[in-house]
Design a protein around this motif. Structure first.
Motif, PDB file in Angstrom:
ATOM      1  N   ALA A   1       0.831  -1.210   0.000  1.00 32.62           N
ATOM      2  CA  ALA A   1       0.000   0.000   0.000  1.00 32.62           C
ATOM      3  C   ALA A   1       0.864   1.258   0.000  1.00 32.62           C
TER       4      ALA A   1
ATOM      5  N   SER B   1       0.836   4.034  -2.971  1.00 34.00           N
ATOM      6  CA  SER B   1       0.467   5.413  -2.667  1.00 34.00           C
ATOM      7  C   SER B   1       1.575   6.375  -3.075  1.00 34.00           C
ATOM      8  N   ASP B   2       2.810   6.039  -2.722  1.00 33.74           N
ATOM      9  CA  ASP B   2       3.948   6.900  -3.063  1.00 33.74           C
ATOM     10  C   ASP B   2       4.115   7.027  -4.576  1.00 33.74           C
TER      11      ASP B   2
ATOM     12  N   SER C   1       1.439   9.260  -6.027  1.00 36.18           N
ATOM     13  CA  SER C   1       1.716  10.656  -5.682  1.00 36.18           C
ATOM     14  C   SER C   1       2.778  11.250  -6.599  1.00 36.18           C
TER      15      SER C   1
ATOM     16  N   GLN D   1      -7.469   5.290  -6.251  1.00 38.15           N
ATOM     17  CA  GLN D   1      -6.594   4.199  -5.818  1.00 38.15           C
ATOM     18  C   GLN D   1      -5.665   4.658  -4.716  1.00 38.15           C
ATOM     19  N   ARG D   2      -5.158   5.884  -4.820  1.00 43.74           N
ATOM     20  CA  ARG D   2      -4.292   6.401  -3.746  1.00 43.74           C
ATOM     21  C   ARG D   2      -5.077   6.510  -2.438  1.00 43.74           C
TER      22      ARG D   2
ATOM     23  N   TYR E   1      -7.562   4.653  -1.556  1.00 38.53           N
ATOM     24  CA  TYR E   1      -7.695   3.270  -1.083  1.00 38.53           C
ATOM     25  C   TYR E   1      -6.412   2.828  -0.380  1.00 38.53           C
ATOM     26  N   TYR E   2      -5.261   3.078  -1.010  1.00 41.95           N
ATOM     27  CA  TYR E   2      -3.999   2.682  -0.385  1.00 41.95           C
ATOM     28  C   TYR E   2      -3.800   3.384   0.957  1.00 41.95           C
ATOM     29  N   ASN E   3      -4.135   4.658   1.028  1.00 44.28           N
ATOM     30  CA  ASN E   3      -3.977   5.386   2.289  1.00 44.28           C
ATOM     31  C   ASN E   3      -4.924   4.860   3.359  1.00 44.28           C
TER      32      ASN E   3
ATOM     33  N   LYS F   1      -3.434   1.591   4.526  1.00 47.00           N
ATOM     34  CA  LYS F   1      -2.321   1.813   5.445  1.00 47.00           C
ATOM     35  C   LYS F   1      -2.836   2.127   6.855  1.00 47.00           C
TER      36      LYS F   1
END
Length: 150
Positions: free
Chosen positions: A23, A27-28, A31, A49-50, A52-54, A57
């Motif tokens: 994740a 995310s990185d 970004s 999607q970012r 979701y990843y955040n 996390k």
């Protein structure tokens, strides 16, 4: 992202860390790529999607805290290499297709590593294995949504 083979130690902690790293890298990477993407539909996919990843996390940090654990953050060098690779490709502008290709390649790599993580850590609770399967389903759905941009 580094290979997520099982190493000595608690398999539950190892798997949670693997989920977290997936994740975090996702995310990185998003970004880094977002400022280069002009196609608004693809930007929306990337933003969602970012998010979701955040969210993932945050949930994984909560799970880890329940067992008195903190996630291993990705190394600064890995982040720098990923950032430089994306910036290098975007230096002279990046097309929608090129941005989608980067995300497809990264997502495929993450899917492979998540499968390896689960396959190499057989002694985890069913709930954790099911969590991993849900993550894989979500990753595959994301992949299905971004491949039309290729």
């Amino acid at each position: 992202m580094e290979d997520m083979e099982q190493v000595a130690g608690n398999p539950v902690e190892h798997v949670l860390n693997g989920f977290y790293k997936n994740a975090a890298v996702g995310s990185d990477s998003i970004s880094e790529l977002l400022p280069c993407v002009e196609d608004m539909k693809l930007r929306r996919e990337l933003f969602e999607q970012r998010a979701y990843y955040n969210d993932q996390k945050t949930e994984l940090r909560r799970q880890m805290a329940e067992i008195w654990m903190e996630p291993e953050e990705s190394g600064k060098m890995a982040k720098l290499c990923s950032s430089m690779m994306i910036r290098g490709k975007a230096w002279h502008g990046i097309t929608t297709e090129e941005a989608a290709k980067l995300m497809v390649e990264g997502t495929n790599m993450g899917i492979v590593q998540l499968h390896q993580l689960l396959n190499r850590n057989q002694n985890i609770p069913d709930e954790l294995r099911e969590q991993g399967e849900r993550i894989l389903v979500r990753e595959q759905r994301y992949l299905d949504r971004i491949t039309p941009y290729l």
